[in-house]
Design a protein around this motif. Structure first.
Motif, PDB file in Angstrom:
ATOM      1  N   ASN A   6      89.449  72.970  51.885  1.00  0.00           N
ATOM      2  CA  ASN A   6      88.139  73.252  52.481  1.00  0.00           C
ATOM      3  C   ASN A   6      87.026  72.978  51.475  1.00  0.00           C
ATOM      4  O   ASN A   6      87.100  73.413  50.322  1.00  0.00           O
ATOM      5  CB  ASN A   6      88.064  74.720  52.911  1.00  0.00           C
ATOM      6  N   SER A  25      85.185  64.653  54.744  1.00  0.00           N
ATOM      7  CA  SER A  25      85.703  64.616  56.111  1.00  0.00           C
ATOM      8  C   SER A  25      86.599  63.403  56.332  1.00  0.00           C
ATOM      9  O   SER A  25      87.676  63.508  56.928  1.00  0.00           O
ATOM     10  CB  SER A  25      84.531  64.609  57.092  1.00  0.00           C
ATOM     11  N   SER A  30      90.339  69.941  55.465  1.00  0.00           N
ATOM     12  CA  SER A  30      90.626  70.855  56.577  1.00  0.00           C
ATOM     13  C   SER A  30      89.352  71.437  57.168  1.00  0.00           C
ATOM     14  O   SER A  30      89.291  71.773  58.348  1.00  0.00           O
ATOM     15  CB  SER A  30      91.533  71.997  56.095  1.00  0.00           C
ATOM     16  N   ALA A  53      85.910  62.459  60.863  1.00  0.00           N
ATOM     17  CA  ALA A  53      87.020  63.230  60.301  1.00  0.00           C
ATOM     18  C   ALA A  53      88.357  62.574  60.609  1.00  0.00           C
ATOM     19  O   ALA A  53      88.620  62.164  61.742  1.00  0.00           O
ATOM     20  CB  ALA A  53      86.998  64.657  60.829  1.00  0.00           C
ATOM     21  N   ASN A  55      91.228  64.245  59.754  1.00  0.00           N
ATOM     22  CA  ASN A  55      92.079  65.384  60.108  1.00  0.00           C
ATOM     23  C   ASN A  55      91.627  65.875  61.490  1.00  0.00           C
ATOM     24  O   ASN A  55      90.502  66.348  61.642  1.00  0.00           O
ATOM     25  CB  ASN A  55      91.919  66.495  59.074  1.00  0.00           C
ATOM     26  N   CYS A  58      90.009  69.229  61.620  1.00  0.00           N
ATOM     27  CA  CYS A  58      88.942  69.499  60.651  1.00  0.00           C
ATOM     28  C   CYS A  58      87.824  70.319  61.295  1.00  0.00           C
ATOM     29  O   CYS A  58      87.297  69.967  62.355  1.00  0.00           O
ATOM     30  CB  CYS A  58      88.365  68.192  60.112  1.00  0.00           C
TER      31      CYS A  58
END
Length: 273
Positions: A6, A25, A30, A53, A55, A58
């Motif tokens: 994070n 990102s 995350s 992003a 992920n 995210c």
């Protein structure tokens, strides 16, 4: 670059901060929290960060912050720890542009201290709070496949300048603040290295951002000397600074702390700047 945790980016609404938030990102973070004095700019950056992003889970948030006010900075950290939990990467890109360029004897006193409020006090508030939170976090491997590369509780990156090392005529307010930012970074790195926290400082020359454009408008004659002063023949792009920030945050920089990472196109190589 093995970005999985994070990130919190102060000053993430524009310029280097925005590019940094987007790169976190894009690199698989995350969560990315973007804090800026201009909430609308932070929300715009957050929307773009969500779009790029990689992920799919995210989480991206935008918050308002005034880094010159300790309670404002602390409230961002409180929200992040309550809402998201662990903070793996903390970046402070918030800064204040120079409005006047004068010899020290003629320097504007109010501007001098306003620059210190944002560039120095703001950096101190962010670094202090981040270190306090990170040292209580769980120690995790930098790279699980390579346990010999040690463990981490978090990484912090500040923004210095090539003027963290030298000086430039008529910029006493800015030069003073950036010398102090580097000293703060080095001290925090030493204080918390045994806690598994790395603290580094990116030191760039002029970058192609709206802030630089504003400074060029406010300081007559500055624009004409910027590019000729850089051996590479151009000023930096914000994305190039973001690359260094994310690298220093990542486990790929697991043995780097207290480092002034110079990004200046060769500017500091010559004494005839």
């Amino acid at each position: 670059m093995d970005i999985t945790g994070n990130a919190v980016v102060f000053g993430g609404g524009g310029g280097i901060g925005r590019s940094t938030a987007l790169l976190f990102s894009q690199s698989g973070a995350s969560a990315v929290v973007i804090a800026d004095l201009n909430l609308e700019a932070a929300e715009s950056a957050a929307a773009e960060a969500k779009r790029v992003a990689t992920n799919p889970n995210c989480r991206v948030e935008a918050l308002r912050v005034d880094v010159a006010v300790q309670d404002s900075v602390d409230s961002v950290f409180q929200h992040v720890t309550t809402s998201i939990g662990r903070i793996d990467y903390c970046i402070n890109c918030a800064g204040f542009p120079v409005k006047t360029a004068r010899p020290t004897a003629d320097a504007d006193v109010d501007e001098f201290f306003r620059v210190q409020d944002i560039n120095l006090r703001g950096t101190f508030f962010v670094v202090r709070a981040a270190c306090a939170i990170m040292r209580s976090q769980k120690l995790i491997p930098n790279l699980a496949a390579f346990p010999e590369r040690g463990s981490t509780r978090g990484a912090i990156v500040t923004l210095g300048s090539v003027l963290s090392f030298g000086a430039s005529p008529y910029l006493v307010q800015y030069t003073t603040s950036k010398h102090a930012v580097l000293g703060l970074t080095k001290t925090a790195a030493l204080d918390h290295v045994k806690d598994g926290i790395r603290v580094n400082c990116v030191c760039s020359t002029w970058v192609d951002t709206n802030m630089t454009k504003q400074v060029c408008e406010d300081v007559p004659g500055l624009e004409a000397i910027l590019v000729p002063s850089v051996p590479m023949g151009r000023i930096a792009k914000a994305e190039e600074i973001a690359d260094a920030i994310v690298f220093l945050s990542s486990p790929r920089a697991s043995f780097v702390t207290g480092c002034p990472f110079i990004i200046d196109g060769g500017t500091s190589l010559s004494s005839n700047r």
